[in-house]
Structure formats: C-alpha cells, structure tokens
Scaffold this motif. Structure first.
Motif, PDB file in Angstrom:
ATOM      1  N   ILE A  10       3.777   2.658  -8.147  1.00 18.72           N
ATOM      2  CA  ILE A  10       4.968   3.459  -8.449  1.00 18.72           C
ATOM      3  C   ILE A  10       6.281   2.799  -7.987  1.00 18.72           C
ATOM      4  O   ILE A  10       7.346   3.393  -8.134  1.00 18.72           O
ATOM      5  CB  ILE A  10       4.856   4.896  -7.884  1.00 18.72           C
ATOM      6  CG1 ILE A  10       4.441   4.919  -6.407  1.00 18.72           C
ATOM      7  CG2 ILE A  10       3.850   5.702  -8.679  1.00 18.72           C
ATOM      8  CD1 ILE A  10       5.486   4.617  -5.430  1.00 18.72           C
ATOM      9  N   ASP A  11       6.183   1.604  -7.433  1.00 14.62           N
ATOM     10  CA  ASP A  11       7.401   0.914  -6.974  1.00 14.62           C
ATOM     11  C   ASP A  11       7.056  -0.569  -6.814  1.00 14.62           C
ATOM     12  O   ASP A  11       5.889  -0.921  -6.652  1.00 14.62           O
ATOM     13  CB  ASP A  11       7.847   1.515  -5.629  1.00 14.62           C
ATOM     14  CG  ASP A  11       9.139   0.906  -5.094  1.00 14.62           C
ATOM     15  OD1 ASP A  11       9.930   0.364  -5.897  1.00 14.62           O
ATOM     16  OD2 ASP A  11       9.365   0.969  -3.869  1.00 14.62           O
ATOM     17  N   GLY A  12       8.086  -1.408  -6.883  1.00 15.50           N
ATOM     18  CA  GLY A  12       7.856  -2.836  -6.639  1.00 15.50           C
ATOM     19  C   GLY A  12       7.785  -3.663  -7.907  1.00 15.50           C
ATOM     20  O   GLY A  12       7.300  -4.792  -7.899  1.00 15.50           O
ATOM     21  N   PRO A  30       0.801  -1.237   0.000  1.00 13.53           N
ATOM     22  CA  PRO A  30       0.000   0.000   0.000  1.00 13.53           C
ATOM     23  C   PRO A  30       0.830   1.283   0.000  1.00 13.53           C
ATOM     24  O   PRO A  30       0.356   2.312  -0.476  1.00 13.53           O
ATOM     25  CB  PRO A  30      -0.843  -0.124   1.277  1.00 13.53           C
ATOM     26  CG  PRO A  30      -0.978  -1.611   1.478  1.00 13.53           C
ATOM     27  CD  PRO A  30       0.330  -2.202   1.025  1.00 13.53           C
ATOM     28  N   HIS A  31       2.089   1.239   0.474  1.00 17.59           N
ATOM     29  CA  HIS A  31       2.877   2.480   0.407  1.00 17.59           C
ATOM     30  C   HIS A  31       3.601   2.629  -0.934  1.00 17.59           C
ATOM     31  O   HIS A  31       4.257   3.636  -1.168  1.00 17.59           O
ATOM     32  CB  HIS A  31       3.864   2.590   1.583  1.00 17.59           C
ATOM     33  CG  HIS A  31       4.901   1.503   1.648  1.00 17.59           C
ATOM     34  ND1 HIS A  31       4.814   0.440   2.510  1.00 17.59           N
ATOM     35  CD2 HIS A  31       6.037   1.311   0.954  1.00 17.59           C
ATOM     36  CE1 HIS A  31       5.864  -0.340   2.341  1.00 17.59           C
ATOM     37  NE2 HIS A  31       6.624   0.165   1.400  1.00 17.59           N
ATOM     38  N   ASN A  32       3.487   1.627  -1.796  1.00 16.54           N
ATOM     39  CA  ASN A  32       4.059   1.729  -3.141  1.00 16.54           C
ATOM     40  C   ASN A  32       2.985   1.948  -4.211  1.00 16.54           C
ATOM     41  O   ASN A  32       3.232   1.815  -5.402  1.00 16.54           O
ATOM     42  CB  ASN A  32       4.871   0.486  -3.475  1.00 16.54           C
ATOM     43  CG  ASN A  32       6.211   0.476  -2.752  1.00 16.54           C
ATOM     44  OD1 ASN A  32       6.730   1.528  -2.394  1.00 16.54           O
ATOM     45  ND2 ASN A  32       6.756  -0.708  -2.531  1.00 16.54           N
ATOM     46  N   ILE A  33       1.768   2.259  -3.747  1.00 20.28           N
ATOM     47  CA  ILE A  33       0.665   2.545  -4.672  1.00 20.28           C
ATOM     48  C   ILE A  33       0.167   3.941  -4.326  1.00 20.28           C
ATOM     49  O   ILE A  33      -0.059   4.241  -3.147  1.00 20.28           O
ATOM     50  CB  ILE A  33      -0.478   1.518  -4.460  1.00 20.28           C
ATOM     51  CG1 ILE A  33       0.021   0.111  -4.777  1.00 20.28           C
ATOM     52  CG2 ILE A  33      -1.691   1.872  -5.315  1.00 20.28           C
ATOM     53  CD1 ILE A  33      -0.976  -0.992  -4.434  1.00 20.28           C
TER      54      ILE A  33
HETATM   55 MG   LIG Z   1       8.825   2.159  -2.162  1.00 27.32          MG
END
Ligand SMILES: [Mg+2]
Ligand SMILES: Nc1ncnc2c1ncn2[C@@H]1O[C@H](COP(=O)(O)OP(=O)(O)O)[C@@H](O)[C@H]1O
Length: 228
Positions: free
Chosen positions: A169-171, A150-153
């Motif tokens: 945006i990440d992963g 959830p912290h990469n969306i």
């Molecule tokens: Mg990240």
C-alpha cells in the motif's frame, strides 16, 4: 464539494500521510498529507541540493497515483492480487486526498500490516506462504518499487484467520522520478531485501518480546471512524 476530514479520526498514519476511511465508501481509503509534516517541511528536512527540487517532487500521493495508474494499465486485473485499486483524487479540507482500495479482513476489520502480524504471531505457515506468493508475483511481473517495508504491506486475513493475501500500500515509485520501467532483476533485489527485513524483525522480536518497535505499521484503532 470539499469533503470534511478534519473532524474525523484517521485509522492510521505513516511518516507522511494520514489515512481515513472514506465516509461514503467503507471499502475505500483516503490518504492526505500530514498537516504536522507538510511538503514544505519535508523539503526543508532535505539538505542541499535535494531541497532545490519543486514541492511536487516530495508528494507521495501524486507519485503513488501516477505509478498505480501506469501499473493498472500495464498489468490489468491481475495486479489486484497485491496492489490496491486506485480511484483518483478527492478534494478534502486537509488537501488533495488519494482514494484507494481499503484492505479489510474477511470479518470486516481493517487489515493489519505485515510488520504487526509478524510481531504478534511470528512467521506462521499462512504468513510464510503469503510472503512467498507476493515475492514470486513481484519478480514475475517485474514491479518497480522502492524497498518493500513490512509496515507498507498489509496482510488480509480470511474467514479462518489465516493470511489470504499481502497488499503493498506504499513505496511505489519515487517522488519526481520517471522510473516505472519493468525490471525483474530490480524486483528480485527488493524481494530479497524484504526477506532480510522479515528475518531481522523476527530476530528483534525473539530478543526482546514486548514493545512493538516504532509506530510505523500500527493502526490507531481497529475502525474508529465508524464507531460512535
Ligand atoms: Mg508508509
Ligand atoms: N489501502 C490500505 N488498506 C489498509 N490499510 C492501509 C491502506 N493504506 C494505508 N494503510 C495503513 O496506513 C498506514 C500508513 O499509510 P502509508 O500509505 O504507508 O502512509 P505514509 O506514506 O505516510 O507512510 C499503513 O502502515 C497501513 O497500516
């Protein structure tokens, strides 16, 4: 020409990178390696035998660029619904910067992460809908990824304040691995895992309202690089 970022304030950071608003394009984000946690530091933290790998194995920017390039080529414009556009690299005084689409809300504010909006507002109808849309897209397209955290969306809000779309945006990919293969079954597992993480976060929120858990998924400030 080398772009100077040292003097600027990043709008967010993750475990590995600092994120800046591109001074020449307000709708682009520049990600650089955190100077306080270099690739060499990251490699050192890995125990044997992982620490035998070349530094490039640990480079998220390089891997993200590689995977985004493959995915945009393969899936075309429809990818833009849930993944940022990628504009390649720029040379900065903090090293190679990866330039991607900066996700902003309809009112111009940099979009918050899914973790933050879940923590602030719970699972609202528009959030629940947006999570469903992202999950179906991920599975239908068989997008390869690490766990969807959830912290990469980031959760983009429309003019009415409701969530319009979720952007990962990440992963993507994995440092050093060639795996960019489409896999619906792998994507299905990642989506189920995301649902579980959302449930866990909501449980945690219900149990102890107040302090946001950890720093991952928070912006330093809404848009400080453009403020006086
Ligand atoms: Mg990240
Ligand atoms: N393209 C983007 N648009 C909006 N916010 C972003 C974007 N990329 C990153 N962020 C913000 O920056 C934070 C850190 O970026 P991230 O790519 O996850 O770095 P790291 O690889 O260090 O984890 C994210 O949690 C998010 O809040």
């Amino acid at each position: 020409m080398t772009l100077s970022l040292k003097e600027r304030a990043p709008f967010a950071q993750g475990g590995n990178r600092l994120c800046f608003v591109d001074p020449d394009h307000r709708d682009r984000c520049i990600k650089v390696r955190r100077p306080d946690f270099t690739l060499a530091d990251r490699r050192r933290k890995k125990g044997f035998p992982g620490n035998l790998r070349p530094l490039s194995w640990f480079d998220d920017n390089r891997e993200e660029h590689r995977v985004l390039t493959v995915l945009w080529r393969r899936h075309g414009a429809l990818l833009g619904a849930h993944l940022p556009r990628c504009h390649g690299f720029v040379d900065t005084d903090l090293g190679a910067g990866l330039v991607t689409e900066l996700i902003r809300d309809a009112d111009g504010a940099i979009s918050q992460t899914l973790k933050k909006v879940l923590w602030d507002d719970g699972l609202t109808p528009s959030c629940s809908r947006a999570v469903g849309v992202l999950g179906r897209f991920w599975i239908e397209q068989g997008i390869p990824s690490r766990d969807l955290l959830p912290h990469n969306i980031v959760a983009q809000r429309g003019a009415d304040g409701g969530l319009r779309r979720l952007v990962v945006i990440d992963g993507l990919g994995r440092p050093g691995l060639a795996g960019v293969r489409r896999s619906r079954s792998a994507a299905r597992r990642k989506v189920a895992n995301l649902h579980q993480r959302i449930e866990d976060l909501l449980t945690q929120r219900g149990a102890r309202a107040g302090a946001f858990p950890g720093y991952h998924g928070l912006l330093f400030h809404d848009d400080a690089p453009e403020r006086p």
